[in-house]
Enzyme design. Structure first.
Site, PDB file in Angstrom:
ATOM      1  N   SER A 219      -9.998   5.997   2.793  1.00  0.00           N
ATOM      2  CA  SER A 219      -9.097   5.391   3.789  1.00  0.00           C
ATOM      3  C   SER A 219      -9.850   4.766   4.962  1.00  0.00           C
ATOM      4  O   SER A 219      -9.662   5.131   6.119  1.00  0.00           O
ATOM      5  CB  SER A 219      -8.103   6.446   4.313  1.00  0.00           C
ATOM      6  OG  SER A 219      -7.315   6.945   3.263  1.00  0.00           O
TER       7      SER A 219
ATOM      8  N   CYS B 223     -12.554  -4.366   6.189  1.00  0.00           N
ATOM      9  CA  CYS B 223     -12.472  -5.585   7.005  1.00  0.00           C
ATOM     10  C   CYS B 223     -13.195  -5.429   8.339  1.00  0.00           C
ATOM     11  O   CYS B 223     -13.575  -6.420   8.963  1.00  0.00           O
ATOM     12  CB  CYS B 223     -11.013  -5.943   7.267  1.00  0.00           C
ATOM     13  SG  CYS B 223     -10.033  -6.245   5.781  1.00  0.00           S
TER      14      CYS B 223
ATOM     15  N   TYR C  95       7.789 -19.539  26.229  1.00  0.00           N
ATOM     16  CA  TYR C  95       7.019 -20.532  26.997  1.00  0.00           C
ATOM     17  C   TYR C  95       6.806 -20.060  28.425  1.00  0.00           C
ATOM     18  O   TYR C  95       7.728 -19.591  29.097  1.00  0.00           O
ATOM     19  CB  TYR C  95       7.725 -21.886  27.033  1.00  0.00           C
ATOM     20  CG  TYR C  95       7.206 -22.758  28.151  1.00  0.00           C
ATOM     21  CD1 TYR C  95       5.920 -23.286  28.090  1.00  0.00           C
ATOM     22  CD2 TYR C  95       7.969 -23.001  29.303  1.00  0.00           C
ATOM     23  CE1 TYR C  95       5.410 -24.042  29.137  1.00  0.00           C
ATOM     24  CE2 TYR C  95       7.470 -23.766  30.347  1.00  0.00           C
ATOM     25  CZ  TYR C  95       6.187 -24.284  30.260  1.00  0.00           C
ATOM     26  OH  TYR C  95       5.675 -25.026  31.286  1.00  0.00           O
TER      27      TYR C  95
ATOM     28  N   GLU D  55     -12.009   9.233  -6.117  1.00  0.00           N
ATOM     29  CA  GLU D  55     -12.719   8.191  -5.381  1.00  0.00           C
ATOM     30  C   GLU D  55     -14.208   8.315  -5.691  1.00  0.00           C
ATOM     31  O   GLU D  55     -14.797   9.377  -5.508  1.00  0.00           O
ATOM     32  CB  GLU D  55     -12.467   8.327  -3.880  1.00  0.00           C
ATOM     33  CG  GLU D  55     -13.374   7.499  -2.978  1.00  0.00           C
ATOM     34  CD  GLU D  55     -13.348   6.013  -3.308  1.00  0.00           C
ATOM     35  OE1 GLU D  55     -14.443   5.415  -3.391  1.00  0.00           O
ATOM     36  OE2 GLU D  55     -12.242   5.459  -3.488  1.00  0.00           O
TER      37      GLU D  55
ATOM     38  N   ALA E 273      -7.117   2.105   0.786  1.00  0.00           N
ATOM     39  CA  ALA E 273      -5.827   1.752   1.384  1.00  0.00           C
ATOM     40  C   ALA E 273      -4.644   1.929   0.436  1.00  0.00           C
ATOM     41  O   ALA E 273      -3.714   2.687   0.721  1.00  0.00           O
ATOM     42  CB  ALA E 273      -5.884   0.316   1.904  1.00  0.00           C
ATOM     43  N   ALA E 274      -4.638   1.215  -0.693  1.00  0.00           N
ATOM     44  CA  ALA E 274      -3.477   1.254  -1.570  1.00  0.00           C
ATOM     45  C   ALA E 274      -3.291   2.627  -2.192  1.00  0.00           C
ATOM     46  O   ALA E 274      -2.177   3.170  -2.205  1.00  0.00           O
ATOM     47  CB  ALA E 274      -3.599   0.190  -2.659  1.00  0.00           C
TER      48      ALA E 274
ATOM     49  N   ARG F  25      -3.037  17.705   3.620  1.00  0.00           N
ATOM     50  CA  ARG F  25      -1.669  17.286   3.307  1.00  0.00           C
ATOM     51  C   ARG F  25      -1.338  17.526   1.840  1.00  0.00           C
ATOM     52  O   ARG F  25      -0.435  16.901   1.282  1.00  0.00           O
ATOM     53  CB  ARG F  25      -1.487  15.811   3.682  1.00  0.00           C
ATOM     54  CG  ARG F  25      -1.478  15.590   5.195  1.00  0.00           C
ATOM     55  CD  ARG F  25      -1.649  14.117   5.543  1.00  0.00           C
ATOM     56  NE  ARG F  25      -1.461  13.887   6.977  1.00  0.00           N
ATOM     57  CZ  ARG F  25      -2.382  14.100   7.903  1.00  0.00           C
ATOM     58  NH1 ARG F  25      -3.573  14.571   7.547  1.00  0.00           N
ATOM     59  NH2 ARG F  25      -2.136  13.870   9.177  1.00  0.00           N
TER      60      ARG F  25
END
Length: 457
Positions: free
Chosen positions: A42, A46, A431, A36, A12-13, A73
């Protein structure tokens, strides 16, 4: 002249930083090389419990961007490559190809450290036996699924009752396992106060999950085939065909420590507001390997969440790419669930407030997620802490059924804004009977907290 950005960590970071820098700088201005050591880039760690539990159908659903997409990219992402040394004086990193073993040095003009966190894995006898699993990476998740298929609805023991522990307990229950959770603390969810953790304990027991508190594990017992057969504590043995470790994580900063970079009390890297490592001109850090400012306590803390990691990456990438951005800090918001029980918290616990010297009042209220007369109204408990003299909101914890968890976001905004509980009582929240009682449970808690502040003088 083309500069080179080196990124350590492909999740992620790290990849958010690389992608943002690439948006701002063309290939002729900035070369980007990322390393990596794993097989995937990526991805959402979680989401692993929900993949294991079957809510997410495939591993691919957790991958936001593949290595090939990053390379398209113009980001030179090199997988299965581990950085083994930082040479800050010469501005270079030593790498090792984990497939071939070949080593090399790569120079940099700018460096991003996004090495993440590593799961706690104490050196207990039997901890590395087949059938004992961590759940940090996608490879870990696949190995656990394979073990569950092999055991076919036997007995499972989860060690640890934090976020990962309770989420994995649900996943294992869904696979038809008899689930026992062993926790070092008295109550599950140490991120809550014990009185709120007790509500989680009671709900887990009601779901058929056996939760044992004050039960630190002493060893993992194995059978004649070498596989796990039980987990031992001082109080007894718990049979297990599968064991899942959920004891939390610590920052992975061994490289940073060896290079002499500044670390905090949790061993996380220390940065300024631009996420630049303190004392360094061309080194940034973000994600689960850093400590950040807690806006409520005023201290640095380690908060390993994907939301923060992605924001850190955006900030770093902007600054590396010649723009400007800062990360002001966190209030410690988190939400989780076990089956239909939702668990949320933000800000300080009572223990946290005492540690930083804050005098406070604390209140608890029982309410419902909708108007009491509307079908489907579910109970929830809200606990709120406020500073004794000023009435400043310090923290909120919520345990309840459907509609409870995301209410914590109201409190997170109030904490970030530095609101008092008196100001909170006037918040103009939405509400209608299907969504809330006339007085939202968070506002009921704020009213009670305000009364407690006034009573305390």
């Amino acid at each position: 002249m083309t500069e080179r950005l080196v990124v350590i960590g492909g999740d992620a970071a790290g990849m958010s930083a690389a992608s943002q820098a690439r948006r701002l700088k063309g290939s002729g201005e900035l070369e980007i090389v990322a390393f990596e050591r794993g097989h995937f880039s990526s991805y959402s760690a979680c989401g692993i419990p929900y993949w294991v539990g079957g809510d997410v159908r495939s591993r691919g659903g957790l991958i936001a961007r593949s290595p090939e997409e990053h390379r398209a990219r113009d980001i030179d992402l090199r997988m299965r490559t581990e950085v083994t040394e930082l040479d800050l004086d010469r501005q270079r990193v030593r790498t090792r190809d984990l497939e071939s073993g070949a080593e090399d040095w790569t120079g940099f003009d700018k460096l991003v450290i996004a090495t993440g966190a590593r799961p706690l894995r104490p050196p207990l006898p039997g901890i590395d036996a087949p059938g004992v699993h961590g759940v940090q990476t996608l490879d870990d998740g696949q190995a656990l699924i394979d073990s569950l298929d092999r055991a076919k609805g036997g007995r499972a023991v989860v060690v640890g009752a934090g976020y990962i522990g309770v989420e994995m307990a649900e996943a294992l229950l869904g696979h038809g396992f008899e689930v026992t959770v062993l926790n070092r603390g008295e109550q599950p969810m140490a991120t809550l106060d014990p009185d709120m953790g007790r509500l989680v304990h009671e709900a887990m027991d009601g779901l058929g999950i056996t939760t044992v508190g004050s039960a630190p594990v002493t060893k993992i017992l194995t059978g004649g085939d070498g596989r796990v057969r039980a987990v031992a504590t001082d109080g007894g043995e718990y049979p297990a065909d599968v064991v899942v470790l959920g004891m939390g994580v610590v920052p992975e900063t061994s490289l940073a420590r060896a290079a002499g970079l500044p670390l905090g009390t949790s061993d996380g890297l220390l940065t300024d507001l631009s996420m630049r490592v303190r004392g360094q001109e061309n080194v940034w850090a973000g994600g689960d390997c850093v400590e950040v400012l807690d806006l409520v306590s005023g201290r640095e803390r380690h908060v390993p969440l994907g939301t923060h990691a992605n924001k850190h990456g955006q900030v770093i990438g902007s600054n590396v790419g010649g723009d400007y951005a800062t990360f002001p800090g966190v209030v410690g918001t988190a939400v989780s669930k076990v089956c239909d029980l939702e668990i949320a918290r933000t800000g300080l616990r009572e223990k946290d407030a005492r540690e930083v010297g804050l005098r406070y009042v604390s209140v608890r209220v029982e309410s419902t997620s909708r108007a009491g007369y509307y079908p489907g109204a579910a109970p929830m408990t809200v606990k709120m802490l406020a500073e004794r003299r000023t009435g400043r909101l310090l923290g909120v914890q919520i345990v309840g059924r459907e509609g409870a968890g995301k209410r914590v976001d109201v409190a997170a905004v109030a904490l970030t804004a530095g609101m008092t509980v008196e100001r909170m009582t006037a918040l103009d929240l939405g509400y209608a009977p299907p969504f809330s009682p006339v007085w939202d449970p968070v506002l009921v808690a704020a009213r009670k907290a305000l009364a407690a502040v006034r009573a305390a003088g």
